[in-house]
Design a protein around this motif. Sequence first.
Motif, PDB file in Angstrom:
ATOM      1  N   SER A   1      -4.226   1.214  -2.580  1.00  0.00           N
ATOM      2  CA  SER A   1      -3.900  -0.120  -3.074  1.00  0.00           C
ATOM      3  C   SER A   1      -3.487  -0.049  -4.536  1.00  0.00           C
ATOM      4  CB  SER A   1      -5.113  -1.037  -2.915  1.00  0.00           C
ATOM      5  OG  SER A   1      -4.900  -2.248  -3.582  1.00  0.00           O
TER       6      SER A   1
ATOM      7  N   THR B   1      -7.402   3.976  10.442  1.00  0.00           N
ATOM      8  CA  THR B   1      -6.486   3.756   9.332  1.00  0.00           C
ATOM      9  C   THR B   1      -7.315   3.165   8.205  1.00  0.00           C
ATOM     10  OG1 THR B   1      -4.639   3.319  10.828  1.00  0.00           O
ATOM     11  CG2 THR B   1      -4.404   2.587   8.551  1.00  0.00           C
TER      12      THR B   1
ATOM     13  N   ASN C   1      -3.827   9.014   7.398  1.00  0.00           N
ATOM     14  CA  ASN C   1      -3.747   7.566   7.608  1.00  0.00           C
ATOM     15  C   ASN C   1      -4.541   6.795   6.550  1.00  0.00           C
ATOM     16  OD1 ASN C   1      -2.241   7.912  10.090  1.00  0.00           O
ATOM     17  ND2 ASN C   1      -4.187   8.503  11.035  1.00  0.00           N
TER      18      ASN C   1
ATOM     19  N   ILE D   1      -7.702   1.936   4.022  1.00  0.00           N
ATOM     20  CA  ILE D   1      -7.105   1.572   2.745  1.00  0.00           C
ATOM     21  C   ILE D   1      -8.170   1.628   1.665  1.00  0.00           C
ATOM     22  CG2 ILE D   1      -5.444   0.054   3.897  1.00  0.00           C
ATOM     23  CD1 ILE D   1      -6.978  -2.339   2.786  1.00  0.00           C
TER      24      ILE D   1
ATOM     25  N   TYR E   1      -0.041   0.810   9.641  1.00  0.00           N
ATOM     26  CA  TYR E   1       0.061  -0.135   8.532  1.00  0.00           C
ATOM     27  C   TYR E   1       1.485  -0.681   8.489  1.00  0.00           C
ATOM     28  CZ  TYR E   1       0.831  -1.718   3.742  1.00  0.00           C
ATOM     29  OH  TYR E   1       1.185  -2.447   2.644  1.00  0.00           O
TER      30      TYR E   1
ATOM     31  N   HIS F   1      -3.167  -7.657   4.120  1.00  0.00           N
ATOM     32  CA  HIS F   1      -2.670  -6.406   4.668  1.00  0.00           C
ATOM     33  C   HIS F   1      -2.530  -6.550   6.181  1.00  0.00           C
ATOM     34  CE1 HIS F   1      -3.442  -4.769   0.736  1.00  0.00           C
ATOM     35  NE2 HIS F   1      -4.741  -5.006   0.834  1.00  0.00           N
TER      36      HIS F   1
ATOM     37  N   TYR G   1      -4.314   4.790   2.900  1.00  0.00           N
ATOM     38  CA  TYR G   1      -3.335   4.080   2.083  1.00  0.00           C
ATOM     39  C   TYR G   1      -4.004   3.616   0.796  1.00  0.00           C
ATOM     40  CZ  TYR G   1      -0.346   4.012   6.201  1.00  0.00           C
ATOM     41  OH  TYR G   1       0.422   4.381   7.274  1.00  0.00           O
TER      42      TYR G   1
ATOM     43  N   LEU H   1       0.833  -1.192   0.000  1.00  0.00           N
ATOM     44  CA  LEU H   1       0.000   0.000   0.000  1.00  0.00           C
ATOM     45  C   LEU H   1       0.872   1.247   0.000  1.00  0.00           C
ATOM     46  CD1 LEU H   1      -2.714  -1.039   2.620  1.00  0.00           C
ATOM     47  CD2 LEU H   1      -2.710  -1.398   0.150  1.00  0.00           C
ATOM     48  N   THR H   2       0.368   2.294  -0.623  1.00  0.00           N
ATOM     49  CA  THR H   2       1.081   3.565  -0.715  1.00  0.00           C
ATOM     50  C   THR H   2       0.377   4.606   0.136  1.00  0.00           C
ATOM     51  OG1 THR H   2       1.740   3.043  -2.978  1.00  0.00           O
ATOM     52  CG2 THR H   2       1.914   5.349  -2.276  1.00  0.00           C
ATOM     53  N   PRO H   3       1.083   5.305   1.032  1.00  0.00           N
ATOM     54  CA  PRO H   3       0.423   6.334   1.845  1.00  0.00           C
ATOM     55  C   PRO H   3      -0.119   7.459   0.971  1.00  0.00           C
ATOM     56  CG  PRO H   3       2.582   5.771   2.743  1.00  0.00           C
ATOM     57  CD  PRO H   3       2.504   5.147   1.386  1.00  0.00           C
TER      58      PRO H   3
END
Length: 730
Positions: free
Chosen positions: A357, A381, A353, A383, A439, A426, A355, A43-45
Amino acid sequence: MRSFYRGCTLVSLLALGAGFAACSSGSGGSGGPAQTGLAQSALTPATSCDDVEALLRERLKQNMAKSVEAERESALQQLEAGCVWFGGDGGPVGASSSGSASSGGPVSAPTEEGGGGVDDGGAKEYSTTNTQEADVDEADFIKNDGENVYILAHGQFQIFDAWPAADIHRVASVAIEGEPKKLFVHEKRALVYSSLSPSSSPDGEIAYYSSGECTYGYDCEFTGDGTPLLVTEFDISDLTAPTVVRTLKFSGSFINARRIGAAVHTIVASREPTVEGLSTWPEGLDVCSLSDQGVNPSTVAAVNSAYDKLLEKNIALIDAAPLDIQLPSVEDTVYRDGVASPKSHEPFASCENFYLSNTGDGQSFLSVVSTELGTEALGQTTIVGRPGAVYATADSLYVASRHQYGQTYGWFYDDGKATPDATTIHKFALSERAAPSAYLGSGVVKGRVLNQFALSEHEGYLRVATTTGHLPDPDTHNTVASLKQEGGELVVKGMVDHLAPGEDIRSARFYGDVGFVVTFKKTDPLYTIDFSEPEAPRVRGELKIPGFSTYMHMIDEGHVMSIGYDADDQGDFAWFQGILLQIFDVTDLDAPTLTHKEVIGTRGSASDAATNHLAFNYFTQRGLLGIPMVICEGGSGGDFGDTMTFSGLLVYKVDPGAGFTSVGGVPHPLPDASADGNGPSCGNWWSSATSFVKRSVFMEDYVYSVSEDEIRVANISDLAAPEAVVSLVP
């Protein structure tokens, strides 16, 4: 006709509205995920909400283009076939005359095809919720502390003084907004989860994922019920007067939850964004008229031109859509002396927070929301990705999301034809505080997980059991992998692949450095897998017996107890039969043996415990097993039993040496099948078993048998004659 087809890839179709080059033979570009490579699962912030919206628009375009491309292919096929399957308006039968999608609604992604201590005055020994991991509580609709029973029934949070057993009585009942589903109870606080109607959400939209509660996972998805979630916290210092101290109203729906001490971690899935006006059939396109002119470059070009313009129109609509109003949200309200005080801070508003995909797995949101009972703290958090099965230890939480080739844009795991199923995992860090769950990393394994018991963490390694393919495909097989976190990645370090070819997993369980996997097609092979060297796991033993287990439970270090179904071998397949209890001796991993077996009823008999571990109640201190049961007799082969002989709770004395000794049953009135047609019957399908009794609680020499309408309390010495019956109906 194929020579006239444009041959553009899905990404190049998007390029029509994005200023890219026209056709390309590759599948890269436009930010799409690569076809191979485990790193794509990370995952990318997100640095801002702009990042989140950009990804959502990209995913909407990808999925829209995929749907339009499927329609283009169909239109070209119909052009060649002479429009024999088409209606008089030139469009396919079922398409709306306005040119919108046949559902009449926005286009979205295609659907994917799974007793501790005691207070003063309470029982000295009692059973608690059957959890996968010690000290990690799981949400259920009933809890008890050895003295009181807390239960959600008929729209109410009800509290019973349950000890002494014969004097059980209700002390409080509070109506819950929406439909109450699950709860936690801890140190004078109760947390209740309820589902609200779609109209309770800000814009009336429901989530794209909406399969309802999924526990076993064989033929259902872990997606929630699609309705907004309400979380209500009660102060129960005075059991006779529970007081609301806080409410959290989420735009997303409940997936699962875990409690570690006073900290509660709730997994919430939010709806996918939608865009009004998208369509998959070009307005004014009359394939029937074109077919009269024959299949030639001109008519094929006319179809392609219509779809190119439709793509441009849809992309423009997506680019202009105000997606910000469809981000996750929560209304946090604290009550002081009965006065509501809405909190102004919106933890989702700034997309902190969050993220992103990279696996093309949809555009829904999955949030881990952390609260702490007795405080006003809240952490989240989130995603952008698909919901899935939830597994947690005291330190880590994993979400395992299932994917299927052809239903995920930009397949990310090797060759899609060779590996049609994959699971992204994850990992998040948990704590006993209401801070955002950090994460930690992601990984991907071939195949799909069955449920939470297909995952287990031990000494820094995550073990995962998966199935690739679907029966009766002979290429169906199973895999058990060992993963380790390295930086921000969960890396596969060891694997047992192609386990039990031609069969699929029906249950899995891990204890310490040993794993047990049950597969099935005609017989039940129980495999013992040695993880003492986690990067070189190996199969130690195999036992083939009739039937299959759906849930396994460790009695002691050398014995496994299971519940499942007996089976009648028919050569190429087998009919499932009555409920099956078994004890396996696994002292010697190289030679597991079946030592005891108990078959209950015939085909059509059912127990909630077969497909929901929360209904499986093993009272370790007394060696007693309580299972809800509907017993049907008269069934054989593919014929279901036609006579229901028992509905209630069965109790067995369990001993590794002596096996199962029937203690008796707590009978409940046989349900009237003609009342609404939705109650237990003798036509139960194995993967969705339904029993009238749902749960049980042991307190010393008493068992509490719980149905949707009542609690029956009986002494173990005389189960057929309950000493108390209390109604749960308001």
